[in-house]
Scaffold this active site. Sequence first.
Site: not given
Ligand SMILES: Cc1cc2nc3c(=O)[nH]c(=O)nc-3n(C[C@H](O)[C@H](O)[C@H](O)COP(=O)(O)OP(=O)(O)OC[C@H]3O[C@@H](n4cnc5c(N)ncnc54)[C@H](O)[C@@H]3O)c2cc1C
Length: 614
Positions: A545
């Site tokens: 997270h």
């Molecule tokens: C294994 C795991 C289990 C989890 N379980 C839960 C759960 O059960 N319930 C829950 O509520 N939350 C859970 N989470 C947390 C939740 O999924 C995250 O908090 C959420 O997805 C974060 O969203 P975000 O948009 O901030 O980033 P992300 O969804 O991580 O998106 C970032 C994106 O940017 C891309 N990226 C990175 N660097 C670059 C770059 N330089 N150029 C282009 N693209 C790039 C990545 O590939 C990714 O697709 C879990 C997370 C993980 C990893």
Amino acid sequence: MGPYITLPDAVDEVDVVIAGGGTAGCVVAARLAAALPSLSLLLIEGGADNAGNPTVSHPLLFFTHLDPKSPNNIMYTSSSPEPQLAGRQLAIPAGGILGGGSSINMMAYSRALLRDWDAWETEGWRGENMIPFLKKFETYVGPGDAAMHGSSGPIQVSRGTFASPRAATQFISAAESLGFPEVEDLNDLVTASGVQRQLRYISPSGLRQDAASRYLRPLLEDERRQNLHVLLEHRVGRVLFEGTRAAGVEFMANPEFQRDEPPKARSVRARKMVVVSCGSLASPSVLERSGVGSASVLRRARVEQIVADLPGVGEGYHDHPLILHSYHTALEPSETINSALTDPEVLGKWLQEGNDILGSNAQEVAFKVRPSDEDVAGMGREFQHRWEREFKNGPPRPLVGGALVMACLEDPSPAPRQNISISSFNLYPESRGSLHITGPSPSDPVDFHSGILSDPAGIDLTEQVWAYKTHREMIRRTPMYRGEVAVTHPRFPAGSAAACVYLDITADAEEEESTKRRRERLTYTAEDDAAIEQWLREHIGTAWHPLGTCKMAPREKGGVVDKNLSVYGVQGLKVADLSIAAGGIGANTCNSAFAVGEKAADIFIRELVGDSQA
Ligand SMILES: Cc1cc2nc3c(=O)[nH]c(=O)nc-3n(C[C@H](O)[C@H](O)[C@H](O)COP(=O)(O)OP(=O)(O)OC[C@H]3O[C@@H](n4cnc5c(N)ncnc54)[C@H](O)[C@@H]3O)c2cc1C
Ligand SMILES: *[C@@H]1O[C@H](CO)[C@@H](O)[C@H](O)[C@H]1NC(C)=O
Ligand SMILES: *[C@@H]1O[C@H](CO)[C@@H](O)[C@H](O)[C@H]1NC(C)=O
């Protein structure tokens, strides 16, 4: 117009570039594309497409994404041994595929409290302001007051297609015997603590509900919409500026997918806006490579041009420290998912023939708990100060979260006993870490310190010790309990009353035995506590997270973005992902990522419409 992995030459200038197609990024891209058909958008995602990937669509296969070698995640590893973690380097996976974390996570539906948003202290982002966005993305099929939930959003929330009712019923009854009641709806945005059968980002028919397949895909398949381009398997290296105005991005093929030729940098212009949405563990690095960050970090990393000196970039990293501990039970194999982990033949059969268990995220019961006054009295001065200051008064908030997991991920070898686990995690940890680039190129290593359990007063550790004892006591009181899987527990000193046990009792005797166990709690000596602390330092990880590395706060308080998600000191540059979290989120974080995506889209659409009218 599907997503592509080579950018057509014709697409060299668009109105909006979104860097990162993760949870928030997909929401932003889809909402902008639908609301502003006359604007052109380009979403650049480092990972592959998630469509047609069975490890994404079948919830049960979530465990494959924890493998460090999985092509669907990105591993972020601390750069040096962390002394407070017994010299370990933590390796934390995050989403590395279209849809980001929402495509690979464990799908636990868990919402932050309204007071968590309030604590961000930012106009427009208070709890009451966020309610419409929290409802907008979900179609909720669950108990509680329907007015607090959404009914027509893209993301379906339900119990899915698989449950372990016996385990859930026993566990909930045991929790209640300790004073932690079952609540109807732990996710009504105000209930601070309680126990509930877990809801999931899984449709009633058993499919994962991720941001890419639920937001983007329908748009991409709509012939009438031609304004959204999606480039996959390419990483954004940096944002390009004209003066202090963001004017485009530089990107290149992600070498993990295209190994043949050395990747060449290309660029695309953005007429109106660049949105960085690479997640808390990557967005700060993109900003720093672009010349936005602490001047001293940028100089050390040989970044040629310092566009904005923003010392907050890459600081403030936090995550929920998480530990798993496992237990022997008298459950049947069909009540757990262990066979999926241990028996490829069984799993293959399920995948071939279809089986309701494919719609399981393995988490049966969710709980958030607070210590009683009596507990607090035994948790030390430092913790008590924090408790008085932050938890005792005002609208209540929980201290630790947990889930009953119908598997033993640590030691899943097949055996007569079905082992299941509890996850325990701090919801509002005090510790902070940081991440900074060490060179100008995306291939230069990132200096990452998780800082997990590093708060000087040891408060996070104190909370974890309490969580372990409390959660262990819960499961110990169930009739199904048959002892601890010792390798997943502290090494208690010889003769300890808290030592792990293995119970060889029959089903006939289990009711009576559990009644006996309910009469007396386990007791722990100072040596036992020391063993728990050492075990935590040696084994604790995170709940995946990551938060807070580009926080939304006043610039003089280390803020990186303002309430409109505009990066300070430059124009046309936004950050929209959980890196903007200005304070703790007392829940699993995907819900807040969806909400940040929705709120960001709302802000950006207003600005872009205003722009085109001006
Ligand atoms: C294994 C795991 C289990 C989890 N379980 C839960 C759960 O059960 N319930 C829950 O509520 N939350 C859970 N989470 C947390 C939740 O999924 C995250 O908090 C959420 O997805 C974060 O969203 P975000 O948009 O901030 O980033 P992300 O969804 O991580 O998106 C970032 C994106 O940017 C891309 N990226 C990175 N660097 C670059 C770059 N330089 N150029 C282009 N693209 C790039 C990545 O590939 C990714 O697709 C879990 C997370 C993980 C990893
Ligand atoms: C349960 O744990 C024991 C002890 O570690 C192990 O030998 C056994 O294989 C495990 N069983 C299952 C089903 O995971
Ligand atoms: C945020 O955006 C609104 C609407 O576009 C604008 O009126 C306001 O000045 C902006 N605030 C900041 C701090 O930039």
